[in-house]
Design an enzyme around this catalytic site. Structure first.
Site, PDB file in Angstrom:
ATOM      1  N   LYS A 204      28.117   1.903  26.373  1.00  0.00           N
ATOM      2  CA  LYS A 204      28.026   0.974  25.272  1.00  0.00           C
ATOM      3  C   LYS A 204      29.385   0.393  24.903  1.00  0.00           C
ATOM      4  O   LYS A 204      29.476  -0.641  24.252  1.00  0.00           O
ATOM      5  CB  LYS A 204      27.487   1.705  24.037  1.00  0.00           C
ATOM      6  CG  LYS A 204      26.161   2.355  24.215  1.00  0.00           C
ATOM      7  CD  LYS A 204      25.843   3.189  22.938  1.00  0.00           C
ATOM      8  CE  LYS A 204      24.748   4.157  23.252  1.00  0.00           C
ATOM      9  NZ  LYS A 204      24.615   5.196  22.212  1.00  0.00           N
TER      10      LYS A 204
ATOM     11  N   GLU B  47      35.016  -3.328  31.032  1.00  0.00           N
ATOM     12  CA  GLU B  47      35.035  -1.985  30.432  1.00  0.00           C
ATOM     13  C   GLU B  47      35.931  -1.983  29.201  1.00  0.00           C
ATOM     14  O   GLU B  47      36.904  -2.734  29.127  1.00  0.00           O
ATOM     15  CB  GLU B  47      35.606  -0.969  31.439  1.00  0.00           C
ATOM     16  CG  GLU B  47      34.571  -0.178  32.188  1.00  0.00           C
ATOM     17  CD  GLU B  47      33.840   0.869  31.355  1.00  0.00           C
ATOM     18  OE1 GLU B  47      33.752   0.721  30.113  1.00  0.00           O
ATOM     19  OE2 GLU B  47      33.365   1.832  31.954  1.00  0.00           O
TER      20      GLU B  47
ATOM     21  N   ASP C 192      33.925   4.860  20.412  1.00  0.00           N
ATOM     22  CA  ASP C 192      33.345   5.751  19.409  1.00  0.00           C
ATOM     23  C   ASP C 192      33.945   7.155  19.419  1.00  0.00           C
ATOM     24  O   ASP C 192      34.580   7.573  20.381  1.00  0.00           O
ATOM     25  CB  ASP C 192      31.848   5.904  19.675  1.00  0.00           C
ATOM     26  CG  ASP C 192      31.560   6.792  20.891  1.00  0.00           C
ATOM     27  OD1 ASP C 192      32.129   6.510  21.969  1.00  0.00           O
ATOM     28  OD2 ASP C 192      30.811   7.773  20.761  1.00  0.00           O
TER      29      ASP C 192
ATOM     30  N   ARG D 133      32.379   2.552  16.135  1.00  0.00           N
ATOM     31  CA  ARG D 133      32.403   1.457  17.116  1.00  0.00           C
ATOM     32  C   ARG D 133      32.623   0.114  16.423  1.00  0.00           C
ATOM     33  O   ARG D 133      33.089  -0.830  17.038  1.00  0.00           O
ATOM     34  CB  ARG D 133      31.076   1.404  17.888  1.00  0.00           C
ATOM     35  CG  ARG D 133      30.829   2.581  18.819  1.00  0.00           C
ATOM     36  CD  ARG D 133      29.693   2.251  19.773  1.00  0.00           C
ATOM     37  NE  ARG D 133      29.141   3.433  20.434  1.00  0.00           N
ATOM     38  CZ  ARG D 133      29.576   3.921  21.592  1.00  0.00           C
ATOM     39  NH1 ARG D 133      30.573   3.350  22.213  1.00  0.00           N
ATOM     40  NH2 ARG D 133      29.006   4.982  22.124  1.00  0.00           N
TER      41      ARG D 133
HETATM   42  C1  PRP Z   1      33.723   5.663  28.269  1.00  0.00           C
HETATM   43  C2  PRP Z   1      34.191   4.260  28.607  1.00  0.00           C
HETATM   44  C3  PRP Z   1      34.096   4.224  30.095  1.00  0.00           C
HETATM   45  C4  PRP Z   1      34.392   5.646  30.504  1.00  0.00           C
HETATM   46  C5  PRP Z   1      35.819   5.736  30.939  1.00  0.00           C
HETATM   47  O1  PRP Z   1      32.344   5.668  28.206  1.00  0.00           O
HETATM   48  O2  PRP Z   1      33.385   3.280  28.000  1.00  0.00           O
HETATM   49  O3  PRP Z   1      32.791   3.864  30.527  1.00  0.00           O
HETATM   50  O4  PRP Z   1      34.184   6.472  29.340  1.00  0.00           O
HETATM   51  O5  PRP Z   1      36.104   7.045  31.311  1.00  0.00           O
HETATM   52  P1  PRP Z   1      36.512   7.445  32.792  1.00  0.00           P
HETATM   53  O6  PRP Z   1      37.543   6.474  33.261  1.00  0.00           O
HETATM   54  O7  PRP Z   1      37.092   8.829  32.593  1.00  0.00           O
HETATM   55  O8  PRP Z   1      35.285   7.459  33.638  1.00  0.00           O
HETATM   56  P2  PRP Z   1      31.514   6.822  27.497  1.00  0.00           P
HETATM   57  O9  PRP Z   1      31.008   7.759  28.560  1.00  0.00           O
HETATM   58  O10 PRP Z   1      32.310   7.419  26.369  1.00  0.00           O
HETATM   59  O11 PRP Z   1      30.256   6.044  26.946  1.00  0.00           O
HETATM   60  P3  PRP Z   1      30.175   4.820  25.909  1.00  0.00           P
HETATM   61  O12 PRP Z   1      30.777   3.616  26.586  1.00  0.00           O
HETATM   62  O13 PRP Z   1      28.703   4.666  25.691  1.00  0.00           O
HETATM   63  O14 PRP Z   1      30.920   5.202  24.654  1.00  0.00           O
END
Ligand code: PRP
Length: 179
Positions: free
Chosen positions: A42, A98, A158, A164
């Protein structure tokens, strides 16, 4: 009373100005081309909404949602798809958007997956980059800000699904005891 404290790391104005710069670069690089902008839910939803409104080239948008199998297996790079794209990507210019690149495992999985679908081109646009946390070799093609290893919230990011909607990106500081 326990209350988390927040310190502004990147203000709304700083973010807006940087998002405009990123969009200008994308508009120039894809001049005369069409683009599919893929947001990763998200966290990317606010960044993506601001970014695409600054784009002047023809675009379509789509979203993916990914999840790691759990904190214990995250380092193994196991990521699963909660929601896949609805749009075929073959022959298209794709930018994956991202909010943050941390270990890089999510983006590296997504990039590998999308490459198997034969896009014309594939680039990554990340608002925040924490290179000190990287576990795989991946570098965003468009990067808003490089930040130290702080836990940040706001502008889509978040803590337990909260914050958020903050307009600024803030450093979450540990709860403090107050009388
Ligand atoms: C976060 C962010 C990326 C990922 C990055 O997502 O949005 O997708 O983590 O981390 P990494 O480089 O270690 O893979 P999250 O899993 O927190 O979900 P969200 O976007 O729904 O908050």
């Amino acid at each position: 009373m326990h209350r988390n404290r927040y310190k502004i790391l990147l203000s709304e104005a700083e973010i807006r100005s940087r998002v405009e710069e990123l969009a200008r670069a994308i508009n120039t690089d894809y001049s005369g081309e069409e683009l599919l902008v893929v947001g990763i839910l998200k966290g990317a939803f606010i960044f993506m909404a601001d970014l695409v409104r600054e784009l002047t080239i023809p675009i379509a948008v789509d979203f993916m949602d990914m999840s790691s199998y759990g904190a214990s297996t995250r380092s193994s790079g196991e990521v699963r798809i909660l929601k896949d794209l609805e749009t075929p990507v073959e022959g298209k210019n794709i930018i994956v958007v991202e909010d943050i690149v941390d270990t890089g495992l999510t983006l590296s999985y997504i990039a590998e997956l999308l490459r198997t679908r034969n896009p014309k081109s594939l680039r990554i646009c990340a608002l925040l980059d924490k290179p000190s946390r990287r576990k795989v070799d991946i570098t965003p093609d468009y990067r808003g800000f490089t930040i130290p290893d702080y836990f940040v919230v706001g502008y889509g990011l978040d803590y337990n699904e909260e914050h958020r909607n903050y307009r600024d990106i803030c450093i979450l500081q540990p709860a403090q005891h107050e009388d």
